[in-house]
Motif scaffolding. Structure first.
Motif, PDB file in Angstrom:
ATOM      1  N   ASP B   6       0.837  -1.198   0.000  1.00  0.00           N
ATOM      2  CA  ASP B   6       0.000   0.000   0.000  1.00  0.00           C
ATOM      3  C   ASP B   6       0.871   1.247   0.000  1.00  0.00           C
ATOM      4  N   THR B   9       2.353   1.849  -3.344  1.00  0.00           N
ATOM      5  CA  THR B   9       1.410   2.476  -4.275  1.00  0.00           C
ATOM      6  C   THR B   9       1.267   3.961  -3.962  1.00  0.00           C
ATOM      7  N   THR B  10       1.133   4.285  -2.656  1.00  0.00           N
ATOM      8  CA  THR B  10       0.997   5.688  -2.281  1.00  0.00           C
ATOM      9  C   THR B  10       2.182   6.497  -2.774  1.00  0.00           C
ATOM     10  N   THR B  12       4.332   5.715  -5.415  1.00  0.00           N
ATOM     11  CA  THR B  12       4.583   5.767  -6.852  1.00  0.00           C
ATOM     12  C   THR B  12       3.408   6.335  -7.650  1.00  0.00           C
ATOM     13  N   GLU B  13       2.204   6.265  -7.089  1.00  0.00           N
ATOM     14  CA  GLU B  13       1.024   6.761  -7.829  1.00  0.00           C
ATOM     15  C   GLU B  13       1.213   8.220  -8.278  1.00  0.00           C
ATOM     16  N   ARG B  17       0.997   8.812 -12.889  1.00  0.00           N
ATOM     17  CA  ARG B  17      -0.441   8.576 -13.027  1.00  0.00           C
ATOM     18  C   ARG B  17      -1.274   9.643 -12.329  1.00  0.00           C
ATOM     19  N   GLN B  18      -0.915   9.961 -11.077  1.00  0.00           N
ATOM     20  CA  GLN B  18      -1.658  10.981 -10.326  1.00  0.00           C
ATOM     21  C   GLN B  18      -0.797  12.213 -10.137  1.00  0.00           C
ATOM     22  N   ASP B 133       2.977   9.763   1.285  1.00  0.00           N
ATOM     23  CA  ASP B 133       2.175  10.433   0.264  1.00  0.00           C
ATOM     24  C   ASP B 133       2.779  11.794  -0.096  1.00  0.00           C
ATOM     25  N   ASN B 137       4.312  12.915  -3.737  1.00  0.00           N
ATOM     26  CA  ASN B 137       3.857  14.086  -4.473  1.00  0.00           C
ATOM     27  C   ASN B 137       4.996  15.052  -4.731  1.00  0.00           C
TER      28      ASN B 137
END
Lengths: 204, 221
Positions: B6, B9-10, B12-13, B17-18, B133, B137
């Protein structure tokens, strides 16, 4: 007098906040889909910048600048590093007061563009206005003119972009370029146009 | 309890992608102004990532004690204090770069990216995921800044980090610098192109057209 006029023109066109200094782009792009919301944002920006820059000048010169406490026997005290927090506080308070005053005395104006006011608290163009005022050592009159000029420059730019984007609503763009992508390209083209104002400043 | 995948994902997203800049339109103001060279872009990226991560951790630690009504003011004061620290550090140890960045370091305070992440994520999550996160970012933001900064420096001056990558025509080489790349419009064009490229790769991110042509027009085509 002519100096102030020149400063006004240069703040509004030569050093246009969104197009040449990249300031306030988030709201610039987010609220320019319709000319109506763009006009509301432009008016709010002009008002808030015109009030906060001179107000922050008073705070900075009276409390924070090196030597401001000389009358109290503290000539070495330099609080200018606190400018950032002080400016943010003044801007947040001004925006709040403006909103309350408009709500009380001009409810029609408030309902027209009141929604944009709270957003302006965290708008980089507003904070940048005050920071530039310190950086360039303006006087009180100059800072008022600078605030109004840059607010007006922002308003002109955002209304123009709003009008352009409405025209493009029916255009058949490549899927990836729709919305944000084309807005950037348009802004770039407008910025190219505003770059020619720099020549105007040189030839004066 | 967040598992390792999890967290991954937080992290690399937000990279592509985000991505906060190209998808969420956050923090563009500073992203464009400091990208005339790689060195300033890198300094700005590091400063922003540090401020973002630290503020996310601090706000996440005290998230149960912040009254909802004054949370914005609390967040701004925390961010502004961190920015003042970074600004003073830069002025003390990297005086030249600090002058080149001028007021844009102070403007991290009002960078919508920082407030956006603390408001949307750190306020509801434990310190570790919040930090991950925020860091992700920050990296996503840095990636965009470095790509644009790299292109502008390479084509505008033929340099990378001040090192002459392309031999200039003036000095007997073949490359004529494109001075447009150092001016404001090119930053907009490059970012627009980048948004286009990412959305061409990930078609689900493309925005829906506002107006569909009438059915009879489409039938005629």
């Amino acid at each position: 007098m002519t100096d102030l006029w020149a400063l006004f023109l240069s703040a509004a066109f030569v050093d246009n906040m969104p197009l040449t200094l990249f300031l306030g782009l988030c709201t610039f792009l987010a609220l320019s889909k319709r000319p109506e919301s763009a006009i509301g944002l432009g008016i709010a920006m002009t008002g808030v910048l015109g009030v906060t820059v001179p107000l922050n000048w008073l705070i900075y010169q009276g409390v924070l600048a090196p030597g401001a406490w000389a009358w109290a026997g503290l000539p070495e005290l330099d609080l200018s590093y606190l400018a950032l927090i002080a400016f943010i506080g003044v801007i947040a308070a001004t925006v709040q007061v403006l909103e309350m005053l408009l709500d009380r005395f001009f409810p029609a104006i408030h309902s027209a563009f009141g929604v944009f006011l709270p957003l302006l608290t965290v708008q980089c163009a507003i904070l940048a206005g005050s920071l530039f005022m310190v950086d360039r050592a303006y006087t009180l009159a100059e800072s008022a003119v600078f605030g109004l000029g840059s607010g007006l420059g922002f308003a002109v730019a955002v209304v123009m972009l709003g009008a352009l984007r409405t025209r493009l609503a029916y255009a058949d763009l490549p899927a990836g370029l729709r919305g944000l992508g084309i807005a950037f390209v348009l802004t770039g083209l407008m910025s190219l146009g505003f770059a020619s104002f720099a020549q105007m400043a040189v030839s004066q | 309890m967040a598992t390792r995948s999890d967290l991954w994902t937080t992290l690399t997203e937000p990279l592509i992608r985000q991505n906060p800049v190209t998808l969420q339109i956050l923090g563009i103001c500073s992203a464009l102004a400091v990208t005339t060279s790689l060195a300033t872009a890198l300094t700005m990226s590091v400063s922003l990532t540090v401020v973002l991560t630290l503020s996310a951790v601090i706000i996440s630690l005290i998230r149960r004690h912040i009254p909802d009504t004054i949370r914005l003011i609390v967040q701004i004061v925390i961010v502004a204090s961190l920015v003042i620290v970074i600004d003073q550090v830069l002025q003390a140890f990297f005086a030249e770069i600090s002058r080149a960045l001028s007021i844009y370091v102070s403007l991290i305070t009002t960078n919508c990216l920082v407030l956006g992440r603390t408001e949307a994520y750190a306020r509801h999550h434990a310190p570790v995921p919040a930090a991950v996160d925020a860091f992700g970012n920050g990296l996503g933001y840095s990636l965009i800044l470095l790509v644009i900064g790299g292109m502008r420096e390479l084509f505008g001056r033929g340099q990378l980090f001040g090192w002459q990558a392309l031999p200039l025509a003036d000095a007997g080489g073949w490359f004529t610098p494109l001075s447009l790349m150092l001016l404001a419009p090119s930053a907009f064009f490059l970012l627009g192109g980048l948004v286009w490229a990412i959305r061409a790769m990930l078609p689900e991110q493309a925005e829906a057209p506002e107006h569909e042509p009438p059915a009879d027009v489409r039938a005629a085509e």
